[in-house]
Design a protein around this motif. Structure first.
Motif, PDB file in Angstrom:
ATOM      1  N   UNK A   1       0.909  -1.271  -0.102  1.00 41.54           N
ATOM      2  CA  UNK A   1      -0.051  -0.166   0.122  1.00 41.54           C
ATOM      3  C   UNK A   1       1.019   1.331  -0.039  1.00 41.54           C
ATOM      4  N   UNK A   2       0.355   2.320  -0.074  1.00 42.55           N
ATOM      5  CA  UNK A   2       0.963   3.646  -0.229  1.00 42.55           C
ATOM      6  C   UNK A   2       0.869   4.521   0.981  1.00 42.55           C
ATOM      7  N   UNK A   3       1.862   4.274   1.736  1.00 36.35           N
ATOM      8  CA  UNK A   3       2.007   5.026   3.116  1.00 36.35           C
ATOM      9  C   UNK A   3       2.452   6.549   2.730  1.00 36.35           C
ATOM     10  N   UNK A   4       2.616   7.306   3.992  1.00 37.23           N
ATOM     11  CA  UNK A   4       2.948   8.546   3.952  1.00 37.23           C
ATOM     12  C   UNK A   4       4.662   8.412   3.661  1.00 37.23           C
ATOM     13  N   UNK A   5       4.768   7.335   4.265  1.00 30.73           N
ATOM     14  CA  UNK A   5       6.531   7.365   4.228  1.00 30.73           C
ATOM     15  C   UNK A   5       7.034   6.872   2.689  1.00 30.73           C
ATOM     16  N   UNK A   6       6.216   6.045   2.025  1.00 35.62           N
ATOM     17  CA  UNK A   6       6.312   5.686   0.769  1.00 35.62           C
ATOM     18  C   UNK A   6       6.337   6.882  -0.237  1.00 35.62           C
ATOM     19  N   UNK A   7       5.330   7.733   0.008  1.00 31.66           N
ATOM     20  CA  UNK A   7       4.989   8.886  -0.701  1.00 31.66           C
ATOM     21  C   UNK A   7       6.420  10.068  -0.533  1.00 31.66           C
ATOM     22  N   UNK A   8       6.779   9.989   0.765  1.00 32.03           N
ATOM     23  CA  UNK A   8       7.912  10.904   0.838  1.00 32.03           C
ATOM     24  C   UNK A   8       9.181  10.245   0.117  1.00 32.03           C
ATOM     25  N   UNK A   9       9.591   8.840   0.066  1.00 30.53           N
ATOM     26  CA  UNK A   9      10.518   8.268  -0.706  1.00 30.53           C
ATOM     27  C   UNK A   9      10.415   8.470  -2.001  1.00 30.53           C
ATOM     28  N   UNK A  10       9.157   8.213  -2.738  1.00 27.71           N
ATOM     29  CA  UNK A  10       8.968   8.633  -4.038  1.00 27.71           C
ATOM     30  C   UNK A  10       9.441  10.180  -4.373  1.00 27.71           C
ATOM     31  N   UNK A  11       8.985  10.904  -3.637  1.00 22.28           N
ATOM     32  CA  UNK A  11       9.090  12.320  -3.765  1.00 22.28           C
ATOM     33  C   UNK A  11      10.308  12.625  -3.795  1.00 22.28           C
ATOM     34  N   UNK A  12      11.459  12.107  -2.986  1.00 19.35           N
ATOM     35  CA  UNK A  12      12.751  12.248  -2.764  1.00 19.35           C
ATOM     36  C   UNK A  12      13.346  11.677  -4.230  1.00 19.35           C
ATOM     37  N   UNK A  13      13.053  10.589  -4.444  1.00 18.29           N
ATOM     38  CA  UNK A  13      13.638   9.957  -5.831  1.00 18.29           C
ATOM     39  C   UNK A  13      13.322  10.758  -6.911  1.00 18.29           C
TER      40      UNK A  13
END
Length: 160
Positions: free
Chosen positions: A40-52
């Protein structure tokens, strides 16, 4: 809990980025990879994608909240989506939804205690000519009736 892509997925992301004119344009396939890895897409996942991708977490959130294929909470191993849009509704979509809820003992948005099944009611899944239909993860089942849905659910239960 912090999220990091696996080395294998980081290599896949590098290949995906080569296909797009900007990093931001790759947000959907990268989200999909993250969801496959994390479930699933958690806030932590979204932050990592944004960083990349060198975009803001809000840019990622906008995509996640717009498309129904991204899950913002954990789903069951077998995520069942039942279409109840016009074509499916007219051909028995709500009867299928009721049968799925009855057989699994859960309601829309819930997960079975064993984490094997979750149910989602969805609008159009583009299968109007073969309505009614359900999807289990990425597999479409079309031209259904209640008996066929029961058979599908039994076959999924036997896979666990």
């Amino acid at each position: 809990m912090e999220f990091k892509f696996t080395e294998e997925n980081l290599k896949k992301i590098d290949n995906v980025l080569k296909k797009y004119p900007t990093k931001k344009a790759a947000v959907m396939p990268v989200l999909y990879m993250a969801q496959e890895q994390n479930g699933w897409i958690s806030n932590e996942v979204m932050k990592e994608i944004a960083r990349i991708l060198e975009i803001t977490p809000q840019d990622v959130l906008g995509v996640v909240t717009f498309y129904t294929m991204y899950y913002q909470k954990p789903m069951g191993k077998h995520h069942i989506q039942v279409c109840t849009n016009v074509s499916c509704m007219l051909r028995g979509g709500y009867e299928l939804l009721d049968k799925v809820k009855e057989k699994l003992g859960i309601d829309i948005g819930e997960i079975t205690d064993d984490l094997q099944f979750s149910i989602e009611e969805v609008e159009c899944m583009g299968s109007c000519g073969t309505a009614p239909m359900i999807a289990v993860n990425e597999t479409y089942y079309e031209n259904l009736n209640v008996q066929k849905v029961e058979e599908i659910l039994e076959s999924l239960k036997n896979r666990n």
